[in-house]
Design a protein around this motif. Structure first.
Motif, mmCIF file in Angstrom:
data_model
loop_
_atom_site.group_PDB
_atom_site.id
_atom_site.type_symbol
_atom_site.label_atom_id
_atom_site.label_comp_id
_atom_site.label_asym_id
_atom_site.label_seq_id
_atom_site.Cartn_x
_atom_site.Cartn_y
_atom_site.Cartn_z
ATOM 1 N N GLU A 106 0.840 -1.187 0.000
ATOM 2 C CA GLU A 106 0.000 0.000 0.000
ATOM 3 C C GLU A 106 0.876 1.238 0.000
ATOM 4 N N LEU A 107 0.278 2.362 -0.410
ATOM 5 C CA LEU A 107 1.046 3.600 -0.499
ATOM 6 C C LEU A 107 0.113 4.797 -0.427
ATOM 7 N N TRP A 108 0.492 5.795 0.355
ATOM 8 C CA TRP A 108 -0.217 7.074 0.431
ATOM 9 C C TRP A 108 0.586 8.118 -0.330
ATOM 10 N N SER A 109 -0.090 8.992 -1.045
ATOM 11 C CA SER A 109 0.588 10.148 -1.638
ATOM 12 C C SER A 109 0.896 11.126 -0.518
ATOM 13 N N GLY A 110 1.650 12.155 -0.844
ATOM 14 C CA GLY A 110 1.806 13.243 0.101
ATOM 15 C C GLY A 110 0.497 14.012 0.162
ATOM 16 N N GLY A 111 0.233 14.664 1.266
ATOM 17 C CA GLY A 111 -0.965 15.487 1.385
ATOM 18 C C GLY A 111 -0.820 16.738 0.534
ATOM 19 N N THR A 112 -1.895 17.127 -0.137
ATOM 20 C CA THR A 112 -1.850 18.305 -1.013
ATOM 21 C C THR A 112 -2.861 19.343 -0.555
ATOM 22 N N ASN A 113 -2.521 20.600 -0.680
ATOM 23 C CA ASN A 113 -3.420 21.702 -0.313
ATOM 24 C C ASN A 113 -4.337 22.023 -1.483
ATOM 25 N N THR A 114 -5.252 21.097 -1.778
ATOM 26 C CA THR A 114 -6.070 21.227 -2.987
ATOM 27 C C THR A 114 -7.566 21.066 -2.717
ATOM 28 N N LEU A 115 -8.003 21.289 -1.500
ATOM 29 C CA LEU A 115 -9.421 21.113 -1.194
ATOM 30 C C LEU A 115 -10.322 22.133 -1.891
ATOM 31 N N THR A 116 -9.745 23.232 -2.371
ATOM 32 C CA THR A 116 -10.556 24.271 -3.014
ATOM 33 C C THR A 116 -10.622 24.124 -4.527
ATOM 34 N N VAL A 117 -10.005 23.076 -5.078
ATOM 35 C CA VAL A 117 -10.044 22.841 -6.531
ATOM 36 C C VAL A 117 -10.502 21.415 -6.803
ATOM 37 N N CYS A 118 -10.834 21.135 -8.053
ATOM 38 C CA CYS A 118 -11.231 19.774 -8.440
ATOM 39 C C CYS A 118 -9.988 18.887 -8.491
ATOM 40 N N THR A 119 -10.100 17.692 -7.897
ATOM 41 C CA THR A 119 -8.969 16.762 -7.837
ATOM 42 C C THR A 119 -9.435 15.340 -8.110
ATOM 43 N N GLN A 120 -8.480 14.491 -8.421
ATOM 44 C CA GLN A 120 -8.713 13.057 -8.512
ATOM 45 C C GLN A 120 -7.454 12.358 -8.039
ATOM 46 N N ALA A 121 -7.628 11.164 -7.490
ATOM 47 C CA ALA A 121 -6.492 10.342 -7.091
ATOM 48 C C ALA A 121 -6.062 9.507 -8.288
ATOM 49 N N VAL A 122 -4.761 9.380 -8.459
ATOM 50 C CA VAL A 122 -4.204 8.581 -9.549
ATOM 51 C C VAL A 122 -3.253 7.555 -8.943
ATOM 52 N N GLY A 123 -3.397 6.307 -9.374
ATOM 53 C CA GLY A 123 -2.503 5.248 -8.927
ATOM 54 C C GLY A 123 -1.956 4.503 -10.124
ATOM 55 N N ALA A 124 -0.713 4.060 -10.017
ATOM 56 C CA ALA A 124 -0.084 3.313 -11.110
ATOM 57 C C ALA A 124 0.665 2.110 -10.554
ATOM 58 N N VAL A 125 0.688 1.050 -11.365
ATOM 59 C CA VAL A 125 1.448 -0.149 -11.046
ATOM 60 C C VAL A 125 2.295 -0.481 -12.264
ATOM 61 N N VAL A 126 3.600 -0.621 -12.071
ATOM 62 C CA VAL A 126 4.528 -0.994 -13.136
ATOM 63 C C VAL A 126 5.088 -2.364 -12.776
ATOM 64 N N PHE A 127 4.977 -3.322 -13.706
ATOM 65 C CA PHE A 127 5.460 -4.674 -13.468
ATOM 66 C C PHE A 127 5.867 -5.267 -14.808
ATOM 67 N N GLY A 128 6.991 -5.933 -14.842
ATOM 68 C CA GLY A 128 7.478 -6.477 -16.105
ATOM 69 C C GLY A 128 7.526 -5.375 -17.146
ATOM 70 N N ALA A 129 6.963 -5.636 -18.326
ATOM 71 C CA ALA A 129 6.936 -4.630 -19.395
ATOM 72 C C ALA A 129 5.662 -3.790 -19.364
ATOM 73 N N GLU A 130 4.803 -4.028 -18.381
ATOM 74 C CA GLU A 130 3.521 -3.317 -18.320
ATOM 75 C C GLU A 130 3.552 -2.156 -17.334
ATOM 76 N N SER A 131 2.846 -1.095 -17.697
ATOM 77 C CA SER A 131 2.594 0.023 -16.809
ATOM 78 C C SER A 131 1.100 0.329 -16.922
ATOM 79 N N ARG A 132 0.387 0.173 -15.814
ATOM 80 C CA ARG A 132 -1.064 0.372 -15.808
ATOM 81 C C ARG A 132 -1.435 1.392 -14.740
ATOM 82 N N SER A 133 -2.460 2.172 -15.020
ATOM 83 C CA SER A 133 -2.886 3.180 -14.051
ATOM 84 C C SER A 133 -4.401 3.307 -14.039
ATOM 85 N N ALA A 134 -4.890 3.960 -13.010
ATOM 86 C CA ALA A 134 -6.326 4.251 -12.891
ATOM 87 C C ALA A 134 -6.477 5.531 -12.089
ATOM 88 N N ALA A 135 -7.580 6.218 -12.336
ATOM 89 C CA ALA A 135 -7.870 7.462 -11.607
ATOM 90 C C ALA A 135 -9.303 7.440 -11.121
#
Length: 140
Positions: A106-135
């Motif tokens: 598991e992993l947490w991002s750093g906290g961001t001062n972005t509560l007043t703007v639109c945001t989304q969380a992004v996560g990525a997993v890199v393994f072998g020759a693949e790099s996959r992400s989701a938001a």
């Protein structure tokens, strides 16, 4: 005596259920350096090219900040020897709080001062020759 044994078994069953429920990955509502946080929006899922779920991605708010959280599923860990995960908060113009780790569950991002703007969380997993992400969906 029969009632005493019945009560004892019920108490043990409740204790076991409590241990199982509190040790699950859903207990991720405490961000490092912050404490209690609240999930905002829905959960996104990182999938491999074969359709296996590699990780869950969530966005949280708390302590006046936004956080991204990535949890690598046990079924993925059991079938892959090595991977790298990343977690970040994304606004319409930049990516913030990015953190990465090798072979972490598991992993947490750093906290961001972005509560007043639109945001989304992004996560990525890199393994072998693949790099996959989701938001997650954008939260304003």
């Amino acid at each position: 005596m029969k009632r005493l044994l019945s009560t004892a078994f019920a108490t043990i069953a409740l204790a076991i259920g409590t241990v199982i429920s509190t040790s699950s990955p859903a207990a991720a509502e405490s961000a490092p350096g912050c404490g209690l946080v609240t999930q905002i929006g829905s959960t996104a899922y990182v999938k491999t090219s074969t359709g296996q779920t590699a990780a869950s991605v969530k966005q949280f708010k708390g302590c006046g900040k936004n956080y991204a959280y990535v949890y690598v599923w046990d079924s993925f860990r059991d079938t892959h020897g090595s991977w790298k995960i990343s977690a970040a908060i994304q606004t319409s113009s930049e990516t913030l709080g990015t953190r990465s780790a090798l072979n972490a569950g598991e992993l947490w991002s750093g906290g961001t001062n972005t509560l007043t703007v639109c945001t989304q969380a992004v996560g990525a997993v890199v393994f072998g020759a693949e790099s996959r992400s989701a938001a997650t969906g954008s939260r304003c």
